[in-house]
Design an enzyme around this catalytic site. Structure first.
Site, PDB file in Angstrom:
ATOM      1  N   TRP A 149       0.817  -1.221   0.000  1.00 39.07           N
ATOM      2  CA  TRP A 149       0.000   0.000   0.000  1.00 39.07           C
ATOM      3  C   TRP A 149       0.848   1.267   0.000  1.00 39.07           C
ATOM      4  CZ3 TRP A 149       0.439   3.697   3.827  1.00 39.07           C
ATOM      5  CH2 TRP A 149       1.229   3.344   4.923  1.00 39.07           C
ATOM      6  N   TYR A 272      13.362   5.675  13.228  1.00 38.34           N
ATOM      7  CA  TYR A 272      12.069   6.197  12.766  1.00 38.34           C
ATOM      8  C   TYR A 272      11.827   7.609  13.275  1.00 38.34           C
ATOM      9  CZ  TYR A 272      10.950   1.420  11.333  1.00 38.34           C
ATOM     10  OH  TYR A 272      10.965   0.192  10.732  1.00 38.34           O
ATOM     11  N   ARG A 331      23.185  -1.441   9.561  1.00 38.50           N
ATOM     12  CA  ARG A 331      23.254  -1.039   8.153  1.00 38.50           C
ATOM     13  C   ARG A 331      24.569  -0.307   7.889  1.00 38.50           C
ATOM     14  NH1 ARG A 331      17.110   1.441   7.797  1.00 38.50           N
ATOM     15  NH2 ARG A 331      16.048  -0.520   8.275  1.00 38.50           N
ATOM     16  N   GLU A 543      32.901  10.300  37.518  1.00 40.77           N
ATOM     17  CA  GLU A 543      32.855   8.849  37.608  1.00 40.77           C
ATOM     18  C   GLU A 543      31.439   8.322  37.432  1.00 40.77           C
ATOM     19  OE1 GLU A 543      32.239  10.964  40.401  1.00 40.77           O
ATOM     20  OE2 GLU A 543      33.771  10.072  41.696  1.00 40.77           O
TER      21      GLU A 543
END
Ligand code: CA
Length: 817
Positions: A149, A272, A331, A543
């Site tokens: 779609w 995203y 990726r 630290e």
């Protein structure tokens, strides 16, 4: 502190209904088209400027490739296609790709500086028009969708709108009307079904972009309105439930604390989330100054996202912290720096429309990052490059100061600690947050098993640590910060989050912060093993104290805590010093054990990249310096470099061995970033910190110089922690994460419910008196000030938030011995 400006704007009182339909003259649309075109081409940039030459060449090259491979008219009948490699009439992505190539050519046709073969070249224009006619006649016309779609409703119409904006004056009204008709057929309304996740978040924003482009090209007011109200989910009879601007308290979207979740349980601000920010910024900019400008008061949240969601997670040299990038870390083409280029570009865009003080704050932020990055201009569009350049060259814009801050992202089980010269990311998992995300079809991130298992990500002067082929080469079983079953064999994609849904059974995961310092904790439930543990991180000035307790396993396999697993120089020759003695560090897979280590120091591969380790107990440490070689295809089958070559990196590991079947084992170590070996030795001789308790009931550490005391209470049972001779110094009735901060004459108490499941209260008692209440969060009830301080904190529906009360104390009673 990070800039924490909040703007007060005159807002409409309510926004439950779409506003009246505005209308516009044709001139508005002509102006909008030019605005859009400038976003695409960069507009009137100086083509000779060195920063743009390569970019403009790249635009021409893409067009050249598209044109050279396009099937000539005479041969088209044979393949019934425009390009042979995307010839199908069954794969919808081939349609989007086809329009993408036509857009590449249209972009070169309209981008100044591409040269006479492209810029306003009539022959090229005719080729593009012919291709567009063919695509409309043979692929994208009102018909039944096939495959995905997304291609029909978003991917293809976004390209087609861009093309129509670029070539508007070259198109006959009949062509425009026909192509617009196809877009209206596939993308007629804004939101689809209310419950359909396909129209949430980034998808919703892209759909808005489709309608805005369609509205501009067709000069249609109704579509512009659809774009504006689509962002707020107020069109098609909806009431705003899926507004991109609204904060969520579960599932996908932005949380009020700055967390961003995608796919139900994955921290994704740098994945995203960055795409969403980019889309929202472009859409809001397009509508800004038009009759359809976004007026939804919730749109102000977009500016808050920049401060609260993005800026904390983008480190100095533009590294978008990998712990919020999900499977994108696997990726090859998507480094941490590239991720931040998208986000920074979006913030540059927002600065075009944001009111003050946001506008100037955003400009100062991007100037800070870009000033420390290399390759930024190559990674953004010509338009964004030009806008960024103007910010860099404006002497009135002063780069923001290095952020110094601590933040608990309770909505995604992430914590960030930023100090001058270094920053620590802590990634955890829980009943709410998955172990990691992989992707079954593309085989992405199949070895991400331990990327949020109490994993620590240290950022310092070694700005390339998590790039430079780190992810395929690092030992994925032994990530820094984790406590792991070292004998457990993991298969690729085991324990991943999707099918079946696989989450930890523990919900005590979170922490408390005062904005500068913090304490975090994680009750661990290891996947595929009986291993459980309770771990705490105390984040102070120079630290980070890490404690583990209640470490248990019955699998008869060794349990290790990985103190360090650091990528070394290309030669692998970083100096390692333990207890003051320089170690021989041959590269070999075998481990050695250094007995009774009090401290260690690893020289960094760059300036300000040394790391110190202090072991308060004086403990045996495992050491290994390993050369590791791997291909990107080992972790991602889709996104690999050309030829998928083998890369090599060297790593220094330091670990603690709890043996097989540990019962209530514990450990302690202190990270000392950016200290020299001498400084680490001096710290170990006179540490700033005191470990007050390290048990399965409570973990507590005091930073004596700062007057900070952090306590994690692990049980829903009355529990007390002693400070020196003062028994029961701080007590809690319930699971809680507590931070006490002493100042001369004052005491601030911060507390949170890290389980996010307490439907009542937490009662705290502090064994000292106070004089009065100075400030308090309404959720805290001060029950008693003397002889002991008693507080009750209402943590219902608090979503992990830190509550604070500040009390006036008697100065001479302030120092706890
Ligand atoms: Ca300190």
């Amino acid at each position: 502190m990070l800039l924490a400006a909040l703007v007060v704007l005159a807002c409409p009182a309510a926004h439950s209904q779409p506003a009246k339909t505005p209308t516009a003259t044709a001139d508005v649309y002509d102006g909008l088209r030019e605005k859009w075109k400038t976003m695409l081409t960069g507009g009137d940039v100086e083509a000779a400027r060195p920063d743009y030459v390569d970019k403009i060449k790249a635009v021409a090259k893409s067009a050249q490739e598209a044109r050279a491979t396009m099937v000539p008219v005479a041969e088209r009948a044979g393949c019934k296609c425009l390009w042979k490699d995307i010839a199908t009439e069954t794969e919808s992505a081939d349609i989007t790709k086809g329009y993408g190539r036509l857009k590449d050519m249209a972009l070169a046709y309209q981008t100044p500086g591409t040269g006479p073969d492209y810029y306003h070249n009539a022959a090229l224009r005719d080729v593009i028009l012919d291709g567009l006619d063919w695509m409309h006649a043979n692929r994208y016309y009102p018909r039944k969708q096939y495959k995905n779609w997304f291609d029909w409703e978003i991917g293809t119409p976004m390209h087609l709108n861009d093309i129509m904006v670029l070539l508007y004056d070259e198109l006959t009204p009949a062509r425009r009307a026909a192509w617009i008709g196809a877009i209206d057929y596939f993308s007629p309304n804004q939101a689809g079904e209310d419950g359909n996740y396909m129209y949430w978040g980034a998808n919703r924003v892209w759909r808005v972009t489709v309608h805005a482009g369609r509205g501009i090209v067709g000069k249609t007011d109704a579509k512009m309105l659809l774009a504006r109200d689509g962002l707020s989910d107020l069109s098609d009879g909806h009431t705003g439930k899926r507004s991109v601007f609204k904060y969520v308290t579960e599932s996908d979207g932005f949380y009020a604390d700055g967390s961003y979740i995608q796919h139900f349980g994955h921290a994704y601000t740098g994945g995203y989330g960055k795409a969403l920010l980019s889309g929202v910024a472009d859409a809001m900019y397009m509508l800004h100054g038009t009759p359809w400008q976004v007026t939804d008061p919730d749109a102000q949240n977009v500016y808050d996202w920049v401060y609260n969601a993005y800026a904390p997670l983008i480190y100095k040299n533009g590294q978008f912290m990998d712990m919020v990038r999900g499977r994108e870390i696997s990726r090859h083409g998507a480094t941490d720096t590239k991720a931040s280029m998208t986000a920074i570009g979006a913030i540059v865009r927002l600065a075009q429309l944001a009111p003050e003080p946001h506008k100037r704050n955003f400009q100062r932020m991007v100037k800070y990052w870009i000033g420390h990055m290399s390759g930024y201009y190559k990674g953004v569009s010509i338009n964004i490059a030009g806008l960024s350049k103007a910010i860099m060259q404006d002497p009135a814009i002063v780069p923001m100061d290095e952020p110094v801050m601590n933040k608990v992202f309770a909505g995604m089980d992430r914590v960030v600690h930023r100090r001058p010269g270094w920053g620590l990311g802590l990634a955890m998992n829980s009943t709410r947050q998955a172990y990691y995300e992989t992707h079954t079809f593309n085989f992405e991130n199949g070895k991400g098993w331990y990327t949020s298992e109490g994993t620590t990500y240290l950022y310092n002067g070694d700005s390339a640590h998590y790039s430079g082929n780190y992810w395929p080469t690092v030992n994925p079983h032994r990530m820094a910060g984790t406590t792991v079953d070292a004998g457990l064999v993991r298969t690729d994609q085991s324990g991943y989050s999707w099918n079946p849904l696989t989450y930890s059974t523990k919900n005590w995961v979170g922490g408390t912060s005062d904005g500068t310092f913090g304490v975090a904790g994680m009750e661990q439930d290891a996947w595929g093993a009986t291993l459980t543990s309770r771990k705490s991180w105390f984040m102070f000035d120079d630290e980070v104290v890490v404690l583990g307790a209640g470490i248990e396993s019955t699998d008869n396999r060794p349990i290790h805590t990985i103190v360090e697993n650091r990528k070394l120089t290309p030669a692998g020759d970083n100096v390692l010093t333990v207890n003051g003695a320089r170690q021989a560090t041959p590269l070999k897979p075998e481990a050695t054990v250094f007995p009774k280590a009090k401290w260690a120091h690893l020289a960094g591969p760059a300036r300000n990249a040394d790391i110190g380790y202090y072991f308060p107990d004086g403990t045996d440490i495992g050491l290994r310096r390993e050369s590791r070689s791997a291909k990107w295809s080992a972790i991602n089958l889709k996104n690999t470099p050309k030829g998928d070559p083998t890369f090599t990196n060297h790593f220094q590991e330091i670990w603690l061995d709890h043996g097989p079947n540990p019962k209530d084992a514990h450990f302690a170590y202190v990270l000392l970033p950016n200290k020299s070996a001498d400084e680490v030795g001096r710290y170990a001789a006179r540490p700033d910190i005191t470990i007050l308790e390290n048990s399965a009931q409570a973990q507590a550490v005091r930073e004596n110089r700062l007057g900070l005391l952090g306590v994690n209470f692990w049980n829903d049972a009355p529990t007390s922690v002693a400070v020196g001779k003062q028994k029961n110094y701080v007590s809690s009735t319930h699971k809680a994460s507590v931070l006490l901060k002493e100042t001369p004459g004052g005491l601030t108490v911060l507390v949170s419910d890290p389980t996010q499941r307490n439907e009542g209260t937490i009662s705290l008692e502090i064994n000292r008196p106070a004089k009065s209440v100075l400030t308090t969060d309404p959720a805290i009830k001060v029950e008693q000030l003397t002889p002991t301080i008693k507080l009750t904190v209402d943590v219902r529906q608090a979503h992990g938030k830190s509550f604070a009360v500040t009390l006036a104390t008697t100065a001479d009673k302030n120092k706890v011995q």
